[in-house]
Design a protein around this motif. Sequence first.
Motif, PDB file in Angstrom:
ATOM      1  N   ARG A  90       5.628 -34.923 -77.688  1.00  0.00           N
ATOM      2  CA  ARG A  90       6.187 -33.930 -76.769  1.00  0.00           C
ATOM      3  C   ARG A  90       7.458 -33.301 -77.350  1.00  0.00           C
ATOM      4  N   ASN A  91       8.318 -34.104 -77.948  1.00  0.00           N
ATOM      5  CA  ASN A  91       9.558 -33.571 -78.526  1.00  0.00           C
ATOM      6  C   ASN A  91       9.269 -32.549 -79.619  1.00  0.00           C
ATOM      7  N   PHE A  92       8.272 -32.845 -80.472  1.00  0.00           N
ATOM      8  CA  PHE A  92       7.911 -31.930 -81.559  1.00  0.00           C
ATOM      9  C   PHE A  92       7.387 -30.613 -80.993  1.00  0.00           C
ATOM     10  N   LEU A  93       6.511 -30.678 -79.989  1.00  0.00           N
ATOM     11  CA  LEU A  93       5.965 -29.463 -79.384  1.00  0.00           C
ATOM     12  C   LEU A  93       7.059 -28.645 -78.699  1.00  0.00           C
ATOM     13  N   ASP A  94       7.986 -29.326 -78.034  1.00  0.00           N
ATOM     14  CA  ASP A  94       9.096 -28.616 -77.378  1.00  0.00           C
ATOM     15  C   ASP A  94       9.971 -27.908 -78.401  1.00  0.00           C
ATOM     16  N   ALA A  95      10.224 -28.581 -79.530  1.00  0.00           N
ATOM     17  CA  ALA A  95      11.042 -27.970 -80.584  1.00  0.00           C
ATOM     18  C   ALA A  95      10.342 -26.750 -81.171  1.00  0.00           C
ATOM     19  N   LEU A  96       9.027 -26.833 -81.348  1.00  0.00           N
ATOM     20  CA  LEU A  96       8.266 -25.673 -81.833  1.00  0.00           C
ATOM     21  C   LEU A  96       8.350 -24.517 -80.842  1.00  0.00           C
ATOM     22  N   ALA A  97       8.228 -24.829 -79.552  1.00  0.00           N
ATOM     23  CA  ALA A  97       8.268 -23.791 -78.524  1.00  0.00           C
ATOM     24  C   ALA A  97       9.600 -23.052 -78.535  1.00  0.00           C
ATOM     25  N   LEU A  98      10.692 -23.794 -78.732  1.00  0.00           N
ATOM     26  CA  LEU A  98      12.013 -23.165 -78.784  1.00  0.00           C
ATOM     27  C   LEU A  98      12.145 -22.220 -79.969  1.00  0.00           C
ATOM     28  N   LEU A  99      11.308 -22.446 -81.002  1.00  0.00           N
ATOM     29  CA  LEU A  99      11.316 -21.571 -82.182  1.00  0.00           C
ATOM     30  C   LEU A  99      10.256 -20.474 -82.082  1.00  0.00           C
ATOM     31  N   GLY A 100       9.638 -20.344 -80.898  1.00  0.00           N
ATOM     32  CA  GLY A 100       8.697 -19.258 -80.669  1.00  0.00           C
ATOM     33  C   GLY A 100       7.251 -19.580 -80.978  1.00  0.00           C
ATOM     34  N   HIS A 101       6.938 -20.864 -81.141  1.00  0.00           N
ATOM     35  CA  HIS A 101       5.563 -21.247 -81.483  1.00  0.00           C
ATOM     36  C   HIS A 101       5.047 -22.230 -80.437  1.00  0.00           C
ATOM     37  N   THR A 102       4.586 -21.689 -79.326  1.00  0.00           N
ATOM     38  CA  THR A 102       4.130 -22.527 -78.225  1.00  0.00           C
ATOM     39  C   THR A 102       2.728 -23.050 -78.492  1.00  0.00           C
ATOM     40  N   VAL A 103       2.560 -24.338 -78.312  1.00  0.00           N
ATOM     41  CA  VAL A 103       1.259 -24.995 -78.454  1.00  0.00           C
ATOM     42  C   VAL A 103       0.875 -25.515 -77.073  1.00  0.00           C
TER      43      VAL A 103
END
Length: 418
Positions: A396-409
């Motif tokens: 979850r932490n990795f996906l949240d970090a990606l989302a903050l960088l504009g890459h939502t999974v």
Amino acid sequence: MSLIAEFVGSGIRALDLLTVLGTSERGLRAWLRSRNTVLTARCFTARNNVVQRQNYYDLGQENFTQTTLRATAEGKPFRLWISGSGGSGKSTLAFEIARRASERRLFLPCVLNYSWTGDLYAYIATMLTPSNSGETVTAAIARKLVQSGQIGLVIDGLSEMQQGTSTDIMLEIRQGRINHFIITSRSLCPETLEINRLELAKLNEAQLEALVNGYIDNPADRKKALFDLKGFAHGDGLNTLFARLAIDQWKRTKSLPESTLDLTQQFLLSLLPSNSSSPGDSDFLRAAKIAGFACTEGNFAPHDISDEYLRGSLEEASSRNVFLTKSGETLAGHKMLSLLIDYGIIETTTTRLGRRLDFVHHPIAENLAAAYVADLPDTGRVAILNEIRKSKTASRNFLDALALLGHTVPPDNARSDS
């Protein structure tokens, strides 16, 4: 004077104590007492993940801790499962409780972390055998010490351990063969286990204020720092790790960055010496991102990797675009790896499989891994994002970090335990 007291007081070697006193509970207790200082260091206080988490502040668990330790002093088993997301303070709390148990001589804490593999009792036996002493503690003796409650296990990161390893530990626990233990895990405690449990979440306002008060003395600075931290959290709350990093950053600069990734990078740069032979800022961050991705690659969740793999990854990166020091001198990939270890970002564990590497703080690795993916050229980034979308293990932490960088999974692909 008793026979045991005579041997303990005489300075006789621990191996001889084991030989003379045998493996009775009384004899093993005398042996542990005679070696308490050395063994406590080897098994607990000198372990890198314990050293990194020595600053503890009560965030609302003090009454529970005192009550549970008091019950153990009265003869009850100490059995605790601490759950929460990465960076929620599970390990810091577990180590503080274990430290108090050790000081009260309730049991000798022995830390098992997520990079451990192999037979449980053989591993504990290696920690109980001092280097270059000529002494040998067998797996059978280690088992007896654990089962009698003279040694308590601190099982740090159960959810990140290899499946076979975690299964073996859970079997021992379910069958009642481990008397005292503290587990930290991103997974909740199974309902079928009748043990004490704590679930740590993001800090509420009162907890955040308590943490600020513990780190900052000046009342005016406390008020301003708390205001800035609330703004930094954007109403979503902060986990304990990033709250601590944010407070440290605020104390240095009296300001905070925009995101946890920016905070992570500023934290890493704060570790660099100011001399000209230290890595250049951008190259150091590039190496850290490579390491972060390597330690999440495959299942897109934190895990340990071999020394050879990370060393090779950094050497390959250096061959394409050399790492440089602040003065412009070339810095080899293997040297960059040594610095990541020396600065306390990556920890090492020697196992039967060789030297294994892992991040001291998994949320740091997850943020750096996300940044690594975001920095890839379009083709490479798209390919990795497609792999992540198919993954059922991404944290979850990795996906949240990606989302903050504009890459939502899609969030339903995240691990349910993190």
